[in-house]
Design a protein around this motif. Structure first.
Motif, PDB file in Angstrom:
ATOM      1  N   UNK A 246      36.402  28.086  53.098  1.00  0.00           N
ATOM      2  CA  UNK A 246      37.632  27.777  53.257  1.00  0.00           C
ATOM      3  C   UNK A 246      38.644  29.110  53.109  1.00  0.00           C
ATOM      4  N   UNK A 247      38.121  30.162  53.793  1.00  0.00           N
ATOM      5  CA  UNK A 247      38.792  31.144  53.727  1.00  0.00           C
ATOM      6  C   UNK A 247      40.510  31.253  54.072  1.00  0.00           C
ATOM      7  N   UNK A 248      40.986  32.223  53.440  1.00  0.00           N
ATOM      8  CA  UNK A 248      42.664  32.046  53.439  1.00  0.00           C
ATOM      9  C   UNK A 248      43.107  33.477  53.777  1.00  0.00           C
ATOM     10  N   UNK A 249      44.070  33.653  54.110  1.00  0.00           N
ATOM     11  CA  UNK A 249      44.620  34.959  54.628  1.00  0.00           C
ATOM     12  C   UNK A 249      44.630  35.961  53.522  1.00  0.00           C
ATOM     13  N   UNK A 250      44.882  35.598  52.248  1.00  0.00           N
ATOM     14  CA  UNK A 250      44.825  36.416  51.198  1.00  0.00           C
ATOM     15  C   UNK A 250      43.331  36.744  50.566  1.00  0.00           C
ATOM     16  N   UNK A 251      42.487  36.319  51.838  1.00  0.00           N
ATOM     17  CA  UNK A 251      40.946  36.955  51.289  1.00  0.00           C
ATOM     18  C   UNK A 251      40.712  38.150  52.367  1.00  0.00           C
ATOM     19  N   UNK A 252      41.775  38.329  52.977  1.00  0.00           N
ATOM     20  CA  UNK A 252      41.559  39.612  53.731  1.00  0.00           C
ATOM     21  C   UNK A 252      41.370  40.768  53.073  1.00  0.00           C
ATOM     22  N   UNK A 253      40.046  41.449  53.236  1.00  0.00           N
ATOM     23  CA  UNK A 253      40.063  42.617  52.271  1.00  0.00           C
ATOM     24  C   UNK A 253      38.794  43.308  52.850  1.00  0.00           C
ATOM     25  N   UNK A 254      38.324  44.620  52.167  1.00  0.00           N
ATOM     26  CA  UNK A 254      37.220  45.209  52.298  1.00  0.00           C
ATOM     27  C   UNK A 254      36.323  44.627  51.015  1.00  0.00           C
ATOM     28  N   UNK A 255      35.295  44.009  51.319  1.00  0.00           N
ATOM     29  CA  UNK A 255      34.380  43.694  50.292  1.00  0.00           C
ATOM     30  C   UNK A 255      33.304  44.628  50.140  1.00  0.00           C
ATOM     31  N   UNK A 256      33.088  44.765  48.865  1.00  0.00           N
ATOM     32  CA  UNK A 256      32.078  46.219  48.281  1.00  0.00           C
ATOM     33  C   UNK A 256      30.830  45.048  47.705  1.00  0.00           C
ATOM     34  N   UNK A 257      29.657  45.566  47.975  1.00  0.00           N
ATOM     35  CA  UNK A 257      28.603  45.336  47.213  1.00  0.00           C
ATOM     36  C   UNK A 257      28.246  46.318  45.988  1.00  0.00           C
ATOM     37  N   UNK A 258      27.945  45.902  44.815  1.00  0.00           N
ATOM     38  CA  UNK A 258      27.777  46.951  43.780  1.00  0.00           C
ATOM     39  C   UNK A 258      26.529  46.593  42.787  1.00  0.00           C
ATOM     40  N   UNK A 259      25.707  47.834  42.481  1.00  0.00           N
ATOM     41  CA  UNK A 259      24.932  47.680  41.447  1.00  0.00           C
ATOM     42  C   UNK A 259      25.329  47.663  39.930  1.00  0.00           C
ATOM     43  N   UNK A 260      24.987  46.808  39.158  1.00  0.00           N
ATOM     44  CA  UNK A 260      25.398  46.972  37.797  1.00  0.00           C
ATOM     45  C   UNK A 260      24.169  47.491  36.900  1.00  0.00           C
ATOM     46  N   UNK A 261      24.607  48.660  36.319  1.00  0.00           N
ATOM     47  CA  UNK A 261      23.671  49.559  35.388  1.00  0.00           C
ATOM     48  C   UNK A 261      23.140  48.465  34.049  1.00  0.00           C
ATOM     49  N   UNK A 262      22.229  48.984  33.478  1.00  0.00           N
ATOM     50  CA  UNK A 262      21.834  48.297  32.194  1.00  0.00           C
ATOM     51  C   UNK A 262      22.844  48.304  31.190  1.00  0.00           C
ATOM     52  N   UNK A 263      23.767  49.300  31.283  1.00  0.00           N
ATOM     53  CA  UNK A 263      24.927  49.518  30.370  1.00  0.00           C
ATOM     54  C   UNK A 263      26.069  48.206  30.757  1.00  0.00           C
ATOM     55  N   UNK A 264      25.714  47.558  31.954  1.00  0.00           N
ATOM     56  CA  UNK A 264      26.668  46.482  32.232  1.00  0.00           C
ATOM     57  C   UNK A 264      27.883  46.943  33.106  1.00  0.00           C
ATOM     58  N   UNK A 265      27.794  48.100  33.450  1.00  0.00           N
ATOM     59  CA  UNK A 265      28.869  48.668  34.077  1.00  0.00           C
ATOM     60  C   UNK A 265      28.419  48.889  35.690  1.00  0.00           C
ATOM     61  N   UNK A 266      29.301  49.266  36.688  1.00  0.00           N
ATOM     62  CA  UNK A 266      28.766  49.274  37.876  1.00  0.00           C
ATOM     63  C   UNK A 266      28.542  50.649  38.118  1.00  0.00           C
ATOM     64  N   UNK A 267      27.277  51.056  38.437  1.00  0.00           N
ATOM     65  CA  UNK A 267      27.102  52.541  38.987  1.00  0.00           C
ATOM     66  C   UNK A 267      27.005  52.904  40.313  1.00  0.00           C
ATOM     67  N   UNK A 268      26.532  51.982  41.112  1.00  0.00           N
ATOM     68  CA  UNK A 268      26.462  52.218  42.617  1.00  0.00           C
ATOM     69  C   UNK A 268      27.193  51.153  43.309  1.00  0.00           C
ATOM     70  N   UNK A 269      27.802  51.611  44.389  1.00  0.00           N
ATOM     71  CA  UNK A 269      28.729  50.822  45.315  1.00  0.00           C
ATOM     72  C   UNK A 269      28.258  51.208  46.988  1.00  0.00           C
TER      73      UNK A 269
END
Lengths: 107, 120
Positions: free
Chosen positions: B87-110
């Protein structure tokens, strides 16, 4: 949702300047804050986690501080490669939320 | 070396569907939470979804904008993360990034990102 407010939204600085960017959370997030750097057309890069811990490989000219609701990112001596947009993100509560970004431009 | 490579982006009409993939390598995929984050043209970053790790039964979280339309999933045998978008909408237009979450619970790699354009 936790709102993250960055200031300023943009700044102009010269090579060698010390730069400070502020991020304010709408509620207490302890130290669950990370900072990212993004250059045009590139993926973000993680700089700091836990408000003040440098990611591996990130130069020590970057530093972070703060706890609770008020946080800062400092670049001690701005270099040409540091001109970019910087974002903060809280990971205390879902939904995870980002600040609006601070664009650091060359004066 | 940690690597995240997205694929599956493209042009889709409003109301359509798309499935993004993220191939992960250089780390034990099942040990890490994984996120999808998006960025609309000229705009800031927006968190979309999270998949927790095996120890947390791969449970998921979604942004309000994604709930009910997007599904995050994994294939551990292929070290791959997915984002099924319906059910994609025009507002979903974007670059989508996959990211790894470190054990600290923050993103460390993209990852490098995949462009999704929703337009008629």
């Amino acid at each position: 949702d936790i709102q993250m407010t960055q200031s300023p939204s943009s700044l102009s600085a010269s090579v060698g300047d010390k730069v400070t960017i502020t991020c304010r959370a709408s509620q207490d997030i302890s130290n669950a804050l990370t900072w990212f750097q993004q250059k045009p057309g590139k993926a973000p890069k993680s700089l700091i986690y836990g408000a003040s811990n440098l990611q591996s490989g990130v130069p020590s000219k970057f530093s972070g501080s703060g706890s609770g609701t008020d946080f800062t990112l400092t670049i001690s001596s701005l270099q040409p490669e540091d001109f970019a947009t910087y974002y903060c993100q809280q990971y205390k509560n879902y939904p995870l939320t980002f600040g609006g970004g601070t664009k650091v431009e060359i004066k | 070396e940690v690597q995240l490579v997205e694929s599956g982006g493209g042009l889709v009409q409003p109301g359509g569907s798309l499935r993004l993939s993220c191939a992960a390598s250089g780390f034990t995929f099942s040990d890490h939470y994984m996120d999808w984050v998006r960025q609309a043209p000229g705009k800031g970053l927006e968190w979309v979804a999270r998949s927790r790790n095996r120890d947390n039964s791969y449970t998921t979280e979604y942004a309000a904008s994604a709930k009910g339309r997007f599904t995050i999933s994994r294939d551990e045998s292929k070290n791959s993360l997915f984002l099924q978008m319906n059910s994609l909408e025009t507002e979903d237009t974007a670059v989508y990034y996959c990211a790894r979450v470190a054990r600290s619970c923050s993103i460390d790699y993209w990852g490098q990102g995949a462009l999704v354009s929703v337009s008629s």
